[in-house]
Design an enzyme around this catalytic site. Structure first.
Site, PDB file in Angstrom:
ATOM      1  N   ASP A   1      -5.821   2.201  10.361  1.00 33.19           N
ATOM      2  CA  ASP A   1      -7.270   2.094  10.492  1.00 33.19           C
ATOM      3  C   ASP A   1      -7.566   1.744  11.962  1.00 33.19           C
ATOM      4  O   ASP A   1      -7.642   2.629  12.797  1.00 33.19           O
ATOM      5  CB  ASP A   1      -7.732   1.018   9.501  1.00 33.19           C
ATOM      6  CG  ASP A   1      -9.234   0.955   9.313  1.00 33.19           C
ATOM      7  OD1 ASP A   1      -9.902   1.953   9.531  1.00 33.19           O
ATOM      8  OD2 ASP A   1      -9.739  -0.118   8.932  1.00 33.19           O
TER       9      ASP A   1
ATOM     10  N   PHE B   1     -14.375   3.736   3.330  1.00 33.04           N
ATOM     11  CA  PHE B   1     -13.363   2.955   2.612  1.00 33.04           C
ATOM     12  C   PHE B   1     -12.868   3.744   1.399  1.00 33.04           C
ATOM     13  O   PHE B   1     -13.650   4.305   0.638  1.00 33.04           O
ATOM     14  CB  PHE B   1     -13.951   1.617   2.163  1.00 33.04           C
ATOM     15  CG  PHE B   1     -12.906   0.692   1.633  1.00 33.04           C
ATOM     16  CD1 PHE B   1     -12.106  -0.036   2.507  1.00 33.04           C
ATOM     17  CD2 PHE B   1     -12.706   0.560   0.273  1.00 33.04           C
ATOM     18  CE1 PHE B   1     -11.116  -0.883   2.018  1.00 33.04           C
ATOM     19  CE2 PHE B   1     -11.715  -0.292  -0.220  1.00 33.04           C
ATOM     20  CZ  PHE B   1     -10.924  -1.009   0.659  1.00 33.04           C
TER      21      PHE B   1
ATOM     22  N   GLY C   1       0.765  -1.241   0.000  1.00 42.47           N
ATOM     23  CA  GLY C   1       0.000   0.000   0.000  1.00 42.47           C
ATOM     24  C   GLY C   1       0.794   1.287   0.000  1.00 42.47           C
ATOM     25  O   GLY C   1       0.316   2.306  -0.495  1.00 42.47           O
TER      26      GLY C   1
ATOM     27  N   ASP D   1      -5.843  -0.180  -2.149  1.00 40.95           N
ATOM     28  CA  ASP D   1      -6.587  -1.059  -3.047  1.00 40.95           C
ATOM     29  C   ASP D   1      -7.939  -1.470  -2.499  1.00 40.95           C
ATOM     30  O   ASP D   1      -8.186  -1.433  -1.293  1.00 40.95           O
ATOM     31  CB  ASP D   1      -5.790  -2.342  -3.288  1.00 40.95           C
ATOM     32  CG  ASP D   1      -5.755  -3.224  -2.041  1.00 40.95           C
ATOM     33  OD1 ASP D   1      -5.312  -2.744  -0.979  1.00 40.95           O
ATOM     34  OD2 ASP D   1      -6.209  -4.382  -2.110  1.00 40.95           O
TER      35      ASP D   1
ATOM     36  N   LYS E   1      -7.479   7.058  10.156  1.00 45.71           N
ATOM     37  CA  LYS E   1      -8.918   7.180  10.423  1.00 45.71           C
ATOM     38  C   LYS E   1      -9.064   7.247  11.946  1.00 45.71           C
ATOM     39  O   LYS E   1      -9.216   6.207  12.589  1.00 45.71           O
ATOM     40  CB  LYS E   1      -9.668   5.961   9.879  1.00 45.71           C
ATOM     41  CG  LYS E   1      -9.689   5.861   8.354  1.00 45.71           C
ATOM     42  CD  LYS E   1     -10.433   4.599   7.917  1.00 45.71           C
ATOM     43  CE  LYS E   1     -10.489   4.463   6.413  1.00 45.71           C
ATOM     44  NZ  LYS E   1     -11.021   3.146   5.977  1.00 45.71           N
TER      45      LYS E   1
ATOM     46  N   ARG F   1      -4.869   0.603  -6.960  1.00 47.02           N
ATOM     47  CA  ARG F   1      -3.642   1.184  -6.395  1.00 47.02           C
ATOM     48  C   ARG F   1      -3.007   2.209  -7.329  1.00 47.02           C
ATOM     49  O   ARG F   1      -2.221   3.052  -6.917  1.00 47.02           O
ATOM     50  CB  ARG F   1      -2.596   0.096  -6.134  1.00 47.02           C
ATOM     51  CG  ARG F   1      -2.990  -0.942  -5.112  1.00 47.02           C
ATOM     52  CD  ARG F   1      -1.768  -1.803  -4.761  1.00 47.02           C
ATOM     53  NE  ARG F   1      -2.114  -3.025  -4.044  1.00 47.02           N
ATOM     54  CZ  ARG F   1      -2.311  -3.100  -2.733  1.00 47.02           C
ATOM     55  NH1 ARG F   1      -2.214  -2.023  -1.988  1.00 47.02           N
ATOM     56  NH2 ARG F   1      -2.611  -4.255  -2.154  1.00 47.02           N
TER      57      ARG F   1
ATOM     58  N   GLU G   1       3.762   3.928   6.284  1.00 49.98           N
ATOM     59  CA  GLU G   1       2.529   3.163   6.049  1.00 49.98           C
ATOM     60  C   GLU G   1       1.540   3.966   5.213  1.00 49.98           C
ATOM     61  O   GLU G   1       1.569   5.187   5.228  1.00 49.98           O
ATOM     62  CB  GLU G   1       1.867   2.824   7.392  1.00 49.98           C
ATOM     63  CG  GLU G   1       1.971   1.367   7.780  1.00 49.98           C
ATOM     64  CD  GLU G   1       1.137   0.409   6.944  1.00 49.98           C
ATOM     65  OE1 GLU G   1       0.823   0.698   5.772  1.00 49.98           O
ATOM     66  OE2 GLU G   1       0.808  -0.668   7.467  1.00 49.98           O
ATOM     67  N   ASP G   2       0.670   3.250   4.524  1.00 47.30           N
ATOM     68  CA  ASP G   2      -0.374   3.937   3.764  1.00 47.30           C
ATOM     69  C   ASP G   2      -1.486   4.445   4.663  1.00 47.30           C
ATOM     70  O   ASP G   2      -1.906   5.596   4.573  1.00 47.30           O
ATOM     71  CB  ASP G   2      -0.941   3.025   2.653  1.00 47.30           C
ATOM     72  CG  ASP G   2      -1.426   1.666   3.166  1.00 47.30           C
ATOM     73  OD1 ASP G   2      -1.225   1.344   4.354  1.00 47.30           O
ATOM     74  OD2 ASP G   2      -2.008   0.917   2.363  1.00 47.30           O
TER      75      ASP G   2
HETATM   76  P1  IMP Z   1      -5.564  -1.794  10.584  1.00 48.01           P
HETATM   77  O1  IMP Z   1      -4.795  -2.973  11.092  1.00 48.01           O
HETATM   78  O2  IMP Z   1      -7.032  -1.907  10.909  1.00 48.01           O
HETATM   79  O3  IMP Z   1      -5.000  -0.472  11.051  1.00 48.01           O
HETATM   80  O4  IMP Z   1      -5.554  -1.866   8.999  1.00 48.01           O
HETATM   81  C1  IMP Z   1      -4.500  -1.439   8.269  1.00 48.01           C
HETATM   82  C2  IMP Z   1      -4.540  -1.970   6.860  1.00 48.01           C
HETATM   83  O5  IMP Z   1      -5.874  -2.158   6.365  1.00 48.01           O
HETATM   84  C3  IMP Z   1      -3.908  -0.948   5.946  1.00 48.01           C
HETATM   85  O6  IMP Z   1      -2.517  -1.090   5.886  1.00 48.01           O
HETATM   86  C4  IMP Z   1      -4.611  -1.208   4.640  1.00 48.01           C
HETATM   87  O7  IMP Z   1      -3.954  -2.216   3.932  1.00 48.01           O
HETATM   88  C5  IMP Z   1      -5.993  -1.702   5.036  1.00 48.01           C
HETATM   89  N1  IMP Z   1      -6.996  -0.609   4.986  1.00 48.01           N
HETATM   90  C6  IMP Z   1      -7.603   0.014   6.022  1.00 48.01           C
HETATM   91  N2  IMP Z   1      -8.498   0.928   5.609  1.00 48.01           N
HETATM   92  C7  IMP Z   1      -8.449   0.902   4.250  1.00 48.01           C
HETATM   93  C8  IMP Z   1      -9.147   1.645   3.215  1.00 48.01           C
HETATM   94  O8  IMP Z   1      -9.997   2.533   3.442  1.00 48.01           O
HETATM   95  N3  IMP Z   1      -8.820   1.323   1.929  1.00 48.01           N
HETATM   96  C9  IMP Z   1      -7.905   0.379   1.615  1.00 48.01           C
HETATM   97  N4  IMP Z   1      -7.225  -0.334   2.540  1.00 48.01           N
HETATM   98  C10 IMP Z   1      -7.501  -0.081   3.850  1.00 48.01           C
HETATM   99 MG    MG Z   2      -0.783  -1.069   4.540  1.00 44.68          MG
END
Ligand code: IMP
Ligand code: MG
Length: 179
Positions: free
Chosen positions: A106, A155, A48, A162, A134, A168, A102-103
């Site tokens: 969440d 999302f 990402g 992606d 977020k 992407r 990181e991208d």
């Molecule tokens: P977390 O572990 O919940 O913080 O999720 C992190 C990962 O979920 C990120 O590195 C992304 O790959 C994916 N992710 C979370 N939100 C989105 C979104 O809105 N679009 C695309 N990928 C997301």
């Molecule tokens: Mg990621």
């Protein structure tokens, strides 16, 4: 192109490339100021963050190294279910200033796992640079030093992010349209 279709979902443009790039440059300048003399190692988390990493690094002017890691998910035997293993680290992190690139953060669970893993490799410090956060979805207490943009819970795709592997490649960020 203001709306795009990826598989079963429609997305509409929400953050334009020029606005993304302005925030990425701001973050780079903060890093240049804060980490001068520290020879940081940027660890970009694939897939990402490839676009963010490229644009960020173009504005980093202090001596540094850049490397890439991947998080491989597999079903662990523990009750917590999915475990993410960090693959691709060949550098010695001992006494290094590490910046995770990181991208998106969440829930923060992925980042927490990554911090735990890297923390066992004796770095001097670990900082986080995330393109997107977020804030309303964060489940864990994380100190994210560098954030380009905070966004609502919806999302999104584009600029490296992606939906089921697709999207992407877009240079702008798009938000899903609920119907
Ligand atoms: P977390 O572990 O919940 O913080 O999720 C992190 C990962 O979920 C990120 O590195 C992304 O790959 C994916 N992710 C979370 N939100 C989105 C979104 O809105 N679009 C695309 N990928 C997301
Ligand atoms: Mg990621």
């Amino acid at each position: 192109m203001d709306t795009i279709q990826i598989k079963d979902k429609k997305f509409t443009i929400s953050i334009k490339e020029q606005d993304i790039l302005a925030e990425v440059a701001r973050v780079a300048n903060e890093i240049n100021r804060d980490l001068a003399g520290k020879n940081p190692l940027f660890l970009s988390v694939l897939n990402g963050s490839f676009m963010f990493t490229a644009d960020l690094m173009k504005h980093i002017t202090i001596p540094c190294e850049v490397s890439f890691v991947k998080l491989a998910s597999y079903q662990g035997v523990s009750s917590t279910g999915v475990i993410k293993e960090v693959i691709g680290i060949t550098e010695d992190l001992t006494d290094r200033t590490v910046v995770i690139v990181e991208d998106i953060v969440d829930t923060g669970l992925t980042m927490q796992r990554l911090l735990e893993n890297l923390g066992t490799r004796n770095p001097k410090e670990i900082l986080i640079a995330s393109l997107l956060v977020k804030p309303d979805k964060l489940k864990v207490d994380l100190n994210i030093e560098y954030v380009a943009m905070k966004i609502p819970n919806d999302f999104i795709v584009g600029y490296g992010l992606d939906y089921d592997g697709f999207g992407r490649n877009y240079s702008d960020i798009y938000t899903v349209v609920e119907d």
